[in-house]
Design a protein around this motif. Structure first.
Motif, short mmCIF file in Angstrom:
data_model
loop_
_atom_site.label_atom_id
_atom_site.label_comp_id
_atom_site.label_asym_id
_atom_site.label_seq_id
_atom_site.Cartn_x
_atom_site.Cartn_y
_atom_site.Cartn_z
N GLU A 17 0.81 -1.22 0.00
CA GLU A 17 0.00 0.00 0.00
C GLU A 17 0.84 1.27 0.00
O GLU A 17 0.31 2.37 0.16
N ARG A 18 2.15 1.14 -0.17
CA ARG A 18 3.05 2.30 -0.08
C ARG A 18 2.64 3.44 -1.00
O ARG A 18 2.55 4.60 -0.59
N LEU A 21 -0.62 5.07 0.28
CA LEU A 21 -0.38 5.86 1.49
C LEU A 21 0.37 7.14 1.17
O LEU A 21 0.07 8.20 1.73
N TRP A 22 1.32 7.05 0.27
CA TRP A 22 2.06 8.24 -0.16
C TRP A 22 1.12 9.23 -0.84
O TRP A 22 1.13 10.42 -0.55
N LEU A 24 -2.19 9.56 -0.63
CA LEU A 24 -3.18 10.15 0.27
C LEU A 24 -2.56 10.93 1.41
O LEU A 24 -3.24 11.71 2.07
N GLY A 25 -1.27 10.76 1.63
CA GLY A 25 -0.60 11.44 2.73
C GLY A 25 -0.21 12.87 2.44
O GLY A 25 0.12 13.63 3.35
N GLU A 26 -0.28 13.28 1.20
CA GLU A 26 0.14 14.63 0.82
C GLU A 26 -1.05 15.59 0.96
O GLU A 26 -2.16 15.30 0.50
N GLN A 27 -0.83 16.71 1.60
CA GLN A 27 -1.91 17.63 1.97
C GLN A 27 -2.70 18.16 0.77
O GLN A 27 -3.93 18.24 0.81
N ARG A 29 -3.11 16.74 -2.17
CA ARG A 29 -3.93 15.66 -2.72
C ARG A 29 -5.11 15.37 -1.81
O ARG A 29 -6.20 15.03 -2.27
N GLN A 30 -4.92 15.54 -0.52
CA GLN A 30 -6.04 15.38 0.41
C GLN A 30 -7.12 16.41 0.11
O GLN A 30 -8.32 16.09 0.11
N HIS A 65 -2.03 16.50 -9.31
CA HIS A 65 -2.44 15.67 -8.19
C HIS A 65 -3.52 14.66 -8.59
O HIS A 65 -3.54 13.54 -8.08
N THR A 72 -3.18 5.59 -8.45
CA THR A 72 -3.39 4.72 -7.29
C THR A 72 -4.78 4.09 -7.28
O THR A 72 -5.06 3.23 -6.46
#
Length: 121
Positions: A17-18, A21-22, A24-27, A29-30, A65, A72
């Protein structure tokens, strides 16, 4: 399953899931993802300009983005003629895989917490 097996299983899950996670972890892209989640009609989708306006981002930033989120599998693209519409992809197994990984993490942490509490009482 002992601690070593749990850690190995988690490491494999994280590796699998790397990229997700990468992504979705970026602000930023969130922000883009949250705009897509706020859509009332998930089937219609939003165009880049609409997303940019709602997220208060530039169109090039949103396009960049969205490309990563599409790679993903969390965002899908629908083309109608020359127009492109983006929406959250609820149909993908990505969400189940992420849910399973986070559930395993929580279970391991919970067991560790219980064992730690036993040592302190």
């Amino acid at each position: 399953m002992d601690c070593t097996e749990n850690c190995l299983a988690l490491a494999q899950g994280f590796a699998k899931e790397r990229e997700l996670l990468w992504a979705l972890g970026e602000q930023t892209r969130q922000q883009v993802f949250l705009v897509l989640l706020e859509q009332e009609d998930q089937t219609g989708g939003l165009r880049v300009g609409e997303i940019a306006q709602r997220a208060h981002l530039s169109r090039p930033a949103v396009s960049h983005h969205l490309r990563i989120l599409r790679q993903t599998g969390v965002v899908r693209l629908r083309k109608t003629g020359t127009k492109s519409y983006y929406s959250m992809n609820a149909e993908t197994a990505v969400w189940d895989d992420l849910y399973d990984l986070l559930g395993r993490v929580c279970a391991v942490v919970h067991r560790a917490r219980e064992k730690g509490a036993e040592k302190w009482t």
